[in-house]
Design a protein around this motif. Structure first.
Motif, PDB file in Angstrom:
ATOM      1  N   GLU A 127       0.814  -1.146   0.039  1.00  0.00           N
ATOM      2  CA  GLU A 127      -0.046   0.085  -0.060  1.00  0.00           C
ATOM      3  C   GLU A 127       0.731   1.381   0.176  1.00  0.00           C
ATOM      4  OE1 GLU A 127      -2.699  -0.348   3.453  1.00  0.00           O
ATOM      5  OE2 GLU A 127      -3.666  -2.087   2.542  1.00  0.00           O
ATOM      6  N   MET A 128       2.032   0.975   0.353  1.00  0.00           N
ATOM      7  CA  MET A 128       2.852   2.174   0.657  1.00  0.00           C
ATOM      8  C   MET A 128       3.619   2.552  -0.576  1.00  0.00           C
ATOM      9  SD  MET A 128       2.201   3.602   3.449  1.00  0.00           S
ATOM     10  CE  MET A 128       3.476   4.894   4.127  1.00  0.00           C
ATOM     11  N   ILE A 129       2.966   2.675  -1.735  1.00  0.00           N
ATOM     12  CA  ILE A 129       3.744   2.922  -3.083  1.00  0.00           C
ATOM     13  C   ILE A 129       3.052   4.235  -3.493  1.00  0.00           C
ATOM     14  CG2 ILE A 129       4.161   0.614  -3.476  1.00  0.00           C
ATOM     15  CD1 ILE A 129       2.003   0.676  -5.642  1.00  0.00           C
ATOM     16  N   SER A 130       3.841   4.835  -4.421  1.00  0.00           N
ATOM     17  CA  SER A 130       3.421   6.051  -5.320  1.00  0.00           C
ATOM     18  C   SER A 130       3.608   5.858  -6.738  1.00  0.00           C
ATOM     19  CB  SER A 130       4.288   7.208  -4.903  1.00  0.00           C
ATOM     20  OG  SER A 130       3.900   8.463  -5.533  1.00  0.00           O
ATOM     21  N   ARG A 131       2.482   5.889  -7.482  1.00  0.00           N
ATOM     22  CA  ARG A 131       2.491   5.770  -8.888  1.00  0.00           C
ATOM     23  C   ARG A 131       2.549   7.092  -9.333  1.00  0.00           C
ATOM     24  NH1 ARG A 131      -0.282   0.873  -7.799  1.00  0.00           N
ATOM     25  NH2 ARG A 131       0.465  -0.898  -8.532  1.00  0.00           N
ATOM     26  N   VAL A 132       3.054   7.501 -10.229  1.00  0.00           N
ATOM     27  CA  VAL A 132       3.082   8.981 -11.136  1.00  0.00           C
ATOM     28  C   VAL A 132       3.227   8.624 -12.447  1.00  0.00           C
ATOM     29  CG1 VAL A 132       4.203  10.938 -11.297  1.00  0.00           C
ATOM     30  CG2 VAL A 132       4.129  10.181  -9.131  1.00  0.00           C
ATOM     31  N   LYS A 133       2.166   9.143 -13.101  1.00  0.00           N
ATOM     32  CA  LYS A 133       1.942   9.345 -14.668  1.00  0.00           C
ATOM     33  C   LYS A 133       2.277  10.636 -15.214  1.00  0.00           C
ATOM     34  CE  LYS A 133      -1.006   5.181 -15.232  1.00  0.00           C
ATOM     35  NZ  LYS A 133      -2.300   4.851 -15.547  1.00  0.00           N
ATOM     36  N   THR A 134       2.849  10.799 -16.442  1.00  0.00           N
ATOM     37  CA  THR A 134       2.711  12.009 -17.020  1.00  0.00           C
ATOM     38  C   THR A 134       1.426  12.706 -17.198  1.00  0.00           C
ATOM     39  OG1 THR A 134       3.275  11.206 -19.179  1.00  0.00           O
ATOM     40  CG2 THR A 134       5.244  11.846 -17.967  1.00  0.00           C
ATOM     41  N   GLY A 135       1.236  13.794 -17.004  1.00  0.00           N
ATOM     42  CA  GLY A 135      -0.298  14.410 -16.946  1.00  0.00           C
ATOM     43  C   GLY A 135      -0.946  14.379 -15.785  1.00  0.00           C
ATOM     44  N   ASP A 136      -0.498  13.560 -14.830  1.00  0.00           N
ATOM     45  CA  ASP A 136      -1.185  13.518 -13.593  1.00  0.00           C
ATOM     46  C   ASP A 136      -1.589  14.645 -12.808  1.00  0.00           C
ATOM     47  OD1 ASP A 136      -1.941  10.636 -13.875  1.00  0.00           O
ATOM     48  OD2 ASP A 136      -0.445  10.207 -12.370  1.00  0.00           O
ATOM     49  N   GLU A 137      -2.370  15.009 -12.485  1.00  0.00           N
ATOM     50  CA  GLU A 137      -2.686  16.314 -11.353  1.00  0.00           C
ATOM     51  C   GLU A 137      -2.294  15.940 -10.044  1.00  0.00           C
ATOM     52  OE1 GLU A 137      -3.962  19.477 -11.680  1.00  0.00           O
ATOM     53  OE2 GLU A 137      -3.886  19.107 -13.720  1.00  0.00           O
ATOM     54  N   LEU A 138      -1.168  16.275  -9.720  1.00  0.00           N
ATOM     55  CA  LEU A 138      -0.213  15.808  -8.455  1.00  0.00           C
ATOM     56  C   LEU A 138       0.285  17.013  -7.709  1.00  0.00           C
ATOM     57  CD1 LEU A 138       0.633  13.313  -6.996  1.00  0.00           C
ATOM     58  CD2 LEU A 138       2.718  13.634  -8.531  1.00  0.00           C
ATOM     59  N   PRO A 139      -0.461  17.845  -6.912  1.00  0.00           N
ATOM     60  CA  PRO A 139      -0.108  18.699  -5.943  1.00  0.00           C
ATOM     61  C   PRO A 139       1.349  18.646  -5.568  1.00  0.00           C
ATOM     62  CG  PRO A 139      -2.331  18.727  -5.558  1.00  0.00           C
ATOM     63  CD  PRO A 139      -1.918  17.266  -6.294  1.00  0.00           C
ATOM     64  N   ASN A 180      11.038  -1.653   4.642  1.00  0.00           N
ATOM     65  CA  ASN A 180       9.993  -2.843   4.791  1.00  0.00           C
ATOM     66  C   ASN A 180       9.094  -2.566   5.849  1.00  0.00           C
ATOM     67  OD1 ASN A 180      12.588  -4.842   3.675  1.00  0.00           O
ATOM     68  ND2 ASN A 180      10.732  -4.518   2.578  1.00  0.00           N
ATOM     69  N   PHE A 181       9.565  -1.548   6.923  1.00  0.00           N
ATOM     70  CA  PHE A 181       8.883  -1.331   8.192  1.00  0.00           C
ATOM     71  C   PHE A 181       8.165  -0.133   8.044  1.00  0.00           C
ATOM     72  CE2 PHE A 181      12.286  -4.378   8.903  1.00  0.00           C
ATOM     73  CZ  PHE A 181      11.798  -5.279   9.602  1.00  0.00           C
ATOM     74  N   VAL A 182       7.868   0.347   7.029  1.00  0.00           N
ATOM     75  CA  VAL A 182       6.979   1.712   7.261  1.00  0.00           C
ATOM     76  C   VAL A 182       5.561   1.433   7.425  1.00  0.00           C
ATOM     77  CG1 VAL A 182       6.401   3.584   5.681  1.00  0.00           C
ATOM     78  CG2 VAL A 182       8.497   3.061   5.492  1.00  0.00           C
ATOM     79  N   VAL A 183       4.876   2.176   8.065  1.00  0.00           N
ATOM     80  CA  VAL A 183       3.635   2.143   8.525  1.00  0.00           C
ATOM     81  C   VAL A 183       2.918   3.496   8.390  1.00  0.00           C
ATOM     82  CG1 VAL A 183       3.986   0.159  10.096  1.00  0.00           C
ATOM     83  CG2 VAL A 183       3.882   2.633  11.034  1.00  0.00           C
ATOM     84  N   ARG A 184       1.687   3.225   7.954  1.00  0.00           N
ATOM     85  CA  ARG A 184       0.767   4.759   7.627  1.00  0.00           C
ATOM     86  C   ARG A 184       0.447   5.228   9.028  1.00  0.00           C
ATOM     87  NH1 ARG A 184      -2.594   0.743   5.352  1.00  0.00           N
ATOM     88  NH2 ARG A 184      -3.843   1.062   7.050  1.00  0.00           N
ATOM     89  N   LEU A 211       5.679  10.967   0.060  1.00  0.00           N
ATOM     90  CA  LEU A 211       7.116  10.453  -0.063  1.00  0.00           C
ATOM     91  C   LEU A 211       7.616  10.272   1.494  1.00  0.00           C
ATOM     92  CD1 LEU A 211       8.476  12.163  -3.234  1.00  0.00           C
ATOM     93  CD2 LEU A 211       8.039   9.656  -2.904  1.00  0.00           C
ATOM     94  N   VAL A 212       7.418  11.319   2.369  1.00  0.00           N
ATOM     95  CA  VAL A 212       7.745  11.404   3.743  1.00  0.00           C
ATOM     96  C   VAL A 212       7.166  10.180   4.368  1.00  0.00           C
ATOM     97  CG1 VAL A 212       7.800  12.637   5.982  1.00  0.00           C
ATOM     98  CG2 VAL A 212       8.577  13.951   3.659  1.00  0.00           C
ATOM     99  N   ASP A 213       5.895  10.204   4.149  1.00  0.00           N
ATOM    100  CA  ASP A 213       4.992   9.012   4.957  1.00  0.00           C
ATOM    101  C   ASP A 213       5.491   7.559   4.702  1.00  0.00           C
ATOM    102  OD1 ASP A 213       3.357  10.728   6.205  1.00  0.00           O
ATOM    103  OD2 ASP A 213       1.912  10.542   4.542  1.00  0.00           O
ATOM    104  N   MET A 214       6.281   7.805   3.248  1.00  0.00           N
ATOM    105  CA  MET A 214       6.773   6.372   2.850  1.00  0.00           C
ATOM    106  C   MET A 214       8.278   6.080   3.185  1.00  0.00           C
ATOM    107  SD  MET A 214       5.380   6.484  -1.027  1.00  0.00           S
ATOM    108  CE  MET A 214       6.810   5.249  -1.689  1.00  0.00           C
TER     109      MET A 214
END
Length: 658
Positions: free
Chosen positions: A155-167, A247-251, A175-178
């Motif tokens: 769950e702790m992944i970030s997908r980014v595509k060109t053209g995405d609205e991403l503040p 491997n030990f990151v948590v929300r 990324l800090v949370d990750m």
């Protein structure tokens, strides 16, 4: 097209075709356990790779020995160049677990030094298992220890595509949370850097590849890969997936629940100590855990955070922890666990839990840890052996457990090369040093190498000194040498940097050294773990890859273990001789290129790899790094942490020397 395609100039020969067929059919018939009994030099690794190709299944290959794991890693990289072959061993260069000795009232604080390169390889393994099913993982016993939840990691992944609205601010917080940290001065693995309208991320699981996302307002306009040290631009991507930094990151919500759960357990445990009148333990536990809780609230982590893993993973007391095999289960398809040198690996897996448990029970009893620390543990043997759908045990001397539990035991006794088991000579212990000297000189004159195994460190050290004084080139391989340096010593032996290698229990299983023609066993008659029938057969096998293979056994009498090992070797020689005659085979030594052994990161020493990266780093970046390390050194000195200060001083000196 098949996902797993075996790439090799060799073809199955000797007993290999029959063994491959038996093992693959057994696994296809859904049998859980099977064994490959393969003598040294018979091509067991090729058979293992062929079974994987035949089944088209991901595999976890485990062994007890880091040196052997490194060797297997390279061999499988060569066999499957188009697949994801990963390496997963302990990332500690040095590790001293925390412990308490009640009799001396002595608490030993946890101390460790993490090898960044090995940590990267571990994270590369888990990242690969998140998005691919053509994965082969080579692992040590480390794979049986607890990891973070694979579901949480997924769950702790970030997908980014060109053209995405991403503040941009929201993405930085994500990324800090990750687990990533912002550092605009020095860019290293696990860091984020903001440059103008671009955000740069250096994933913890890549080597020399960072990601740059260029923004136009709140839109991800362009995604580029680039070299983090030289800045050289690589390929342009339409999309990118970034995985958590550890491997030990948590929300945040899971962290809040974990903190509440730890507080509840602390309250219960303090009540128990209070009722029992254990005031010292009460105060000790209260102070330690409350400090850890403050650190968790402030930073999301604390020293020894793994001891609270049950609260983060929401496991019940005593429940099986998450390990590498849980990441394989996330593939949602059958996978194969191969246990290499199973006669040693399985007993080691069996003993891991008890040793870990006994140490932690003392810590819990005396108030150094909460009872939940007991659940930060390796797998129990029954948990390990019943977790995966299929197991393949591989050994030249499988134990009774493997034999009795396997539906199929495939024998691979005949060597495709026609090589015979080494000849064996018995000599008296009285003149062993002089006899070995004469025999070693003969082997060295042919350009061959020599292995010597003793029962004690003292004997090995004295023997090395004596032979060096006589003009021989000798090294001593001992237990204090880390995995990377051990690999370099083995490489040095193969490359001719020295001719004789002396060790105790480090020369038995799995080392592939075709240059070795002479193996000497001191005190061969002293029956025990190091001189059992199995150990003797394994040790003698180190000379089975050379046409001139010979074993010298020094003893006062012939033990029962020696008699059995010699009889087994004799029977194998007779079978191989008959096979050679029937197929008109002329025995020849195994040949293996020097670049086919024991190296990570394109076979360069880890220290050399770091040096090269620093060399490529711009001078200004190196100056920033020196300034940053200098501050850390001064802080360490002020805190009276002189060992850490000295280490940082040495690091600064190395960088300045460039």
């Amino acid at each position: 097209m098949p996902k797993f395609q075996l790439n090799s100039e060799y073809k199955a020969a000797g007993d290999q075709p029959q063994a491959i067929e038996q093992l693959a059919n057994s696994i296809k018939n859904k049998n859980r356990y099977q064994t490959l009994l393969g003598v040294t030099g018979s091509g067991k690794t090729f058979t293992m790779a062929s079974v994987i190709e035949r089944l088209q299944t991901p595999a976890l290959i485990m062994t007890h020995n880091k040196t052997l794991a490194a060797q297997l890693f390279h061999e499988f990289k060569g066999f499957f160049p188009k697949n994801r072959v990963e390496y997963f061993i302990s990332y500690y260069d040095y590790y001293q677990p925390e412990a308490y000795i009640p009799r001396q009232d002595l608490f030993i604080e946890k101390d460790s030094a993490i090898n960044d390169e090995l940590e990267r390889l571990r994270l590369s393994t888990t990242a690969s298992l998140m998005h691919s099913d053509d994965v082969i993982v080579i692992a040590s016993v480390s794979a049986n220890y607890g990891l973070g939840s694979p579901e949480e990691y997924r769950e702790m992944i970030s997908r980014v595509k060109t053209g995405d609205e991403l503040p941009r601010r929201e993405w930085l917080l994500r990324l800090v949370d990750m687990g990533y940290k912002r550092n605009d001065n020095f860019f290293e693995r696990g860091n984020i850097r903001v440059t103008g309208e671009a955000v740069e991320v250096f994933p913890t699981y890549t080597d020399n590849e960072a990601v740059r996302v260029e923004f136009f307002g709140d839109e991800a306009e362009r995604i580029l890969l680039f070299h983090p040290y030289t800045g050289e631009i690589g390929e342009k991507r339409d999309q990118i997936v970034i995985y958590a930094a550890t491997n030990f990151v948590v929300r945040a919500d899971r962290l809040a629940k974990a903190i509440a759960s730890i507080e509840s357990e602390l309250e219960t445990r303090l009540c128990e100590f209070e009722k029992a009148g254990k005031i010292v333990e009460y105060q000790r536990l209260k102070q330690r855990v409350e400090f850890d809780l403050e650190m968790l609230r402030a930073t999301g982590s604390c020293k020894g955070v793994e001891n609270y893993s049950r609260h983060f993973t929401l496991k019940k007391p005593g429940e099986t922890p998450y390990t590498m095999m849980d990441y394989f289960e996330g593939l949602n398809k059958p996978y194969l666990v191969i246990v290499d040198e199973s006669h040693v690996s399985l007993p080691q897996f069996r003993g891991m839990f008890a040793g870990d448990r006994s140490r932690k029970e003392v810590l819990v009893e005396y108030g150094f840890r909460l009872p939940s620390a007991l659940d930060n543990r390796p797998l129990m043997f029954d948990e390990f052996i019943n977790k995966a759908p299929h197991y393949l045990f591989v050994s030249a001397t499988p134990a009774e457990w493997e034999i009795s539990h396997s539906r199929v035991v495939a024998e691979q006794v005949v060597r495709p090369t026609g090589l015979l088991d080494p000849t064996i000579e018995l000599h008296s212990s009285e003149n062993q040093v002089a006899i070995l000297y004469d025999e070693a000189k003969k082997a060295i004159s042919r350009g061959d190498r020599v292995l010597v195994t003793t029962l004690t460190k003292k004997m090995a050290e004295e023997l090395q000194k004596h032979y060096v004084e006589l003009g021989l080139r000798v090294r001593y391989l001992h237990s204090d040498i880390d995995a990377i340096e051990r690999n370099e010593i083995i490489r040095g032996l193969r490359g001719g940097a020295f001719d004789i290698l002396i060790g105790i229990n480090l020369l038995r299983e799995g080392l592939d050294l075709p240059e070795v023609s002479l193996v000497a066993i001191f005190d061969a008659d002293k029956e025990g773990f190091l001189r059992s029938e199995t150990a003797l057969i394994q040790t003698m096998g180190r000379a089975a890859r050379n046409l001139n293979g010979k074993v010298l056994m020094f003893c006062r009498k012939e033990s029962e273990a020696m008699k059995a090992a010699i009889a087994t070797t004799k029977a194998r020689r007779e079978k191989q001789t008959a096979f050679n005659a029937a197929h008109n085979i002329t025995p020849q030594s195994v040949s293996r290129k020097m670049d086919e052994t024991l190296h990570l990161d394109d076979y360069k020493d880890i220290v050399e790899v770091k040096r090269e990266k620093l060399m490529k780093m711009p001078a200004a970046e190196r100056q920033k790094l020196v300034a940053e390390l200098s501050k850390k050194m001064q802080l360490a000195a002020k805190s009276l942490e002189f060992e850490e200060a000295a280490r940082l001083r040495d690091e600064i000196a190395k960088i300045r020397a460039l």
